[in-house]
Design a protein around this motif. Sequence first.
Motif, mmCIF file in Angstrom:
data_model
loop_
_atom_site.group_PDB
_atom_site.id
_atom_site.type_symbol
_atom_site.label_atom_id
_atom_site.label_comp_id
_atom_site.label_asym_id
_atom_site.label_seq_id
_atom_site.Cartn_x
_atom_site.Cartn_y
_atom_site.Cartn_z
ATOM 1 N N ASP A 24 -9.639 25.451 15.855
ATOM 2 C CA ASP A 24 -8.462 25.490 14.692
ATOM 3 C C ASP A 24 -8.726 26.289 13.529
ATOM 4 O OD1 ASP A 24 -6.730 23.465 15.703
ATOM 5 O OD2 ASP A 24 -7.797 21.596 14.924
ATOM 6 N N PHE A 25 -9.875 26.988 13.394
ATOM 7 C CA PHE A 25 -10.401 27.447 12.330
ATOM 8 C C PHE A 25 -11.025 28.806 13.129
ATOM 9 C CE2 PHE A 25 -9.750 23.747 10.009
ATOM 10 C CZ PHE A 25 -8.837 24.217 9.060
ATOM 11 N N SER A 26 -10.470 29.676 13.720
ATOM 12 C CA SER A 26 -11.156 30.855 14.244
ATOM 13 C C SER A 26 -11.072 31.944 13.101
ATOM 14 C CB SER A 26 -10.248 31.515 15.302
ATOM 15 O OG SER A 26 -10.221 30.712 16.516
ATOM 16 N N PHE A 27 -11.984 33.009 13.224
ATOM 17 C CA PHE A 27 -12.133 33.788 11.939
ATOM 18 C C PHE A 27 -12.497 33.367 10.638
ATOM 19 C CE2 PHE A 27 -10.675 36.257 15.679
ATOM 20 C CZ PHE A 27 -11.499 37.231 15.631
ATOM 21 N N TYR A 28 -13.164 32.143 10.603
ATOM 22 C CA TYR A 28 -13.253 31.335 9.210
ATOM 23 C C TYR A 28 -14.440 32.162 8.618
ATOM 24 C CZ TYR A 28 -13.352 27.223 6.335
ATOM 25 O OH TYR A 28 -13.213 26.265 5.407
ATOM 26 N N ASN A 29 -14.364 33.523 8.506
ATOM 27 C CA ASN A 29 -15.254 34.320 7.762
ATOM 28 C C ASN A 29 -14.597 35.225 6.791
ATOM 29 O OD1 ASN A 29 -14.253 36.364 9.808
ATOM 30 N ND2 ASN A 29 -15.770 35.041 11.159
ATOM 31 N N TYR A 30 -13.482 36.182 7.409
ATOM 32 C CA TYR A 30 -12.928 37.212 6.517
ATOM 33 C C TYR A 30 -12.429 36.589 5.118
ATOM 34 C CZ TYR A 30 -8.463 36.185 8.456
ATOM 35 O OH TYR A 30 -7.336 35.656 8.968
ATOM 36 N N PRO A 31 -11.841 35.042 5.215
ATOM 37 C CA PRO A 31 -11.073 34.596 3.907
ATOM 38 C C PRO A 31 -12.051 34.720 2.895
ATOM 39 C CG PRO A 31 -10.486 33.594 5.910
ATOM 40 C CD PRO A 31 -11.381 34.365 6.362
ATOM 41 N N TYR A 32 -13.437 34.509 3.186
ATOM 42 C CA TYR A 32 -14.522 34.296 1.884
ATOM 43 C C TYR A 32 -14.525 35.994 1.208
ATOM 44 C CZ TYR A 32 -15.845 29.895 3.451
ATOM 45 O OH TYR A 32 -15.886 28.373 3.563
ATOM 46 N N ALA A 33 -14.608 36.825 2.173
ATOM 47 C CA ALA A 33 -14.468 38.149 1.396
ATOM 48 C C ALA A 33 -13.274 38.542 0.588
ATOM 49 C CB ALA A 33 -15.003 39.057 2.707
ATOM 50 N N PHE A 34 -12.236 38.159 1.171
ATOM 51 C CA PHE A 34 -10.918 38.354 0.768
ATOM 52 C C PHE A 34 -10.910 37.566 -0.680
ATOM 53 C CE2 PHE A 34 -6.741 37.198 -0.583
ATOM 54 C CZ PHE A 34 -6.149 38.025 -0.054
#
Length: 395
Positions: free
Chosen positions: A313-323
């Motif tokens: 359910d949470f693919s690419f749970y990474n770039y939102p942190y940089a955002f």
Amino acid sequence: NEAFNADRSIRKKAFEKELEIWKAYEVAFASSLNGVKGTTITLDARRGYTSPLDRSLTQSRIDRPILDALISTIEKNLPMFRGYLQNKAKALGLESCAFYDLFAPVGKEEQHFSYDEAHAFIVQQFSSFDPEMGSFADQAFKNRWIDPESRKGKVGGAYDTAFPLAKQSRILSNFDFTYNGVSTLAHELGHAWHDHVVLQKSNLLRSYPMTLAETASIFSEFLVFQGALEESSKEGRLALIEHFLQDATQVCVDILSRFYFESAVFSRRKEGDLSASAYSALMEDAQKRTYGDGLCVYHPYMWAVKGHYYSSDFSFYNYPYAFGQLFALGLWAQSKQTGTDFPASYKELLGATGSLPASEVAGLAGIDLADVSFWQEAMDVIASYAKEFADGLSD
């Protein structure tokens, strides 16, 4: 835990023990990740998404031009982060940093806080930006909305959670009387302030995406960082700046490596299962692309460490942190230009995070998220401290 130890031999020993343990269970983890990623590819296709990244962008309420602007800005600034790591190596008396040196302390942290002092300091910094925000933080402390003490049986870390019917938040933390403990409290109180603003709206208008979830927390943390810098000595300031750069490197460089890794995994997983060694090779390649010559030893098992990869359910749970980090820093930079009118605009912006796409939320502050100049302005804030850190080492 030993990654923060001042003794390099202990950091290295702990790192090698960690790799040894991951190696022992790598087949089970690889099998699990194959299952999760294979399921994700199938389900997202059946649901009409062109890719797992397409679904992630929908969840994040952004589009590809915005993501491309964010990623390209981080990529452009990788030399700055690598330069910081090379300067950190010099400060530690090393030729080059290894992965287990990323969190090594540099300089001497001079500031220690009692819980009451942390209360007063955070309220002071919040109030200097917005008296209403400061009053809210004061209320959270006085009404005991925070569980601050570390005790046996209590989970580590920190967390904020909202109670919609009561229109209040509660914060779990493990306050350790250091500046980092104060910064963590400020971070969670930023989340609580965000919740306070959106909880006044109806249920359908208060659920915000991951890309915007870190806005208030990082903004609040940065307010406290500014206050701490003003009160620190030259040596203490260097330690504070290095800690800030540590965090920024994780949120930008390490996050980019995870984005590269997950992109590669989805591409390869369409062709079939990947072995544990293949996952490790992809992870190390992603780290080399981002950290580059800033590191001499990498962490090939980060694919097993991060639980985020193991959710369909949470693919690419990474770039939102940089955002989140760069959006918050960009807002802070803008607040320096806007002046006294900014707190009201900031509160309006937070209130819209549950009901508008990220582009329209940013538009309330006159920001175009597809414009790389905005992201670069935020990155310039980090770069200014990287320069100060380098200059401080040469003095």
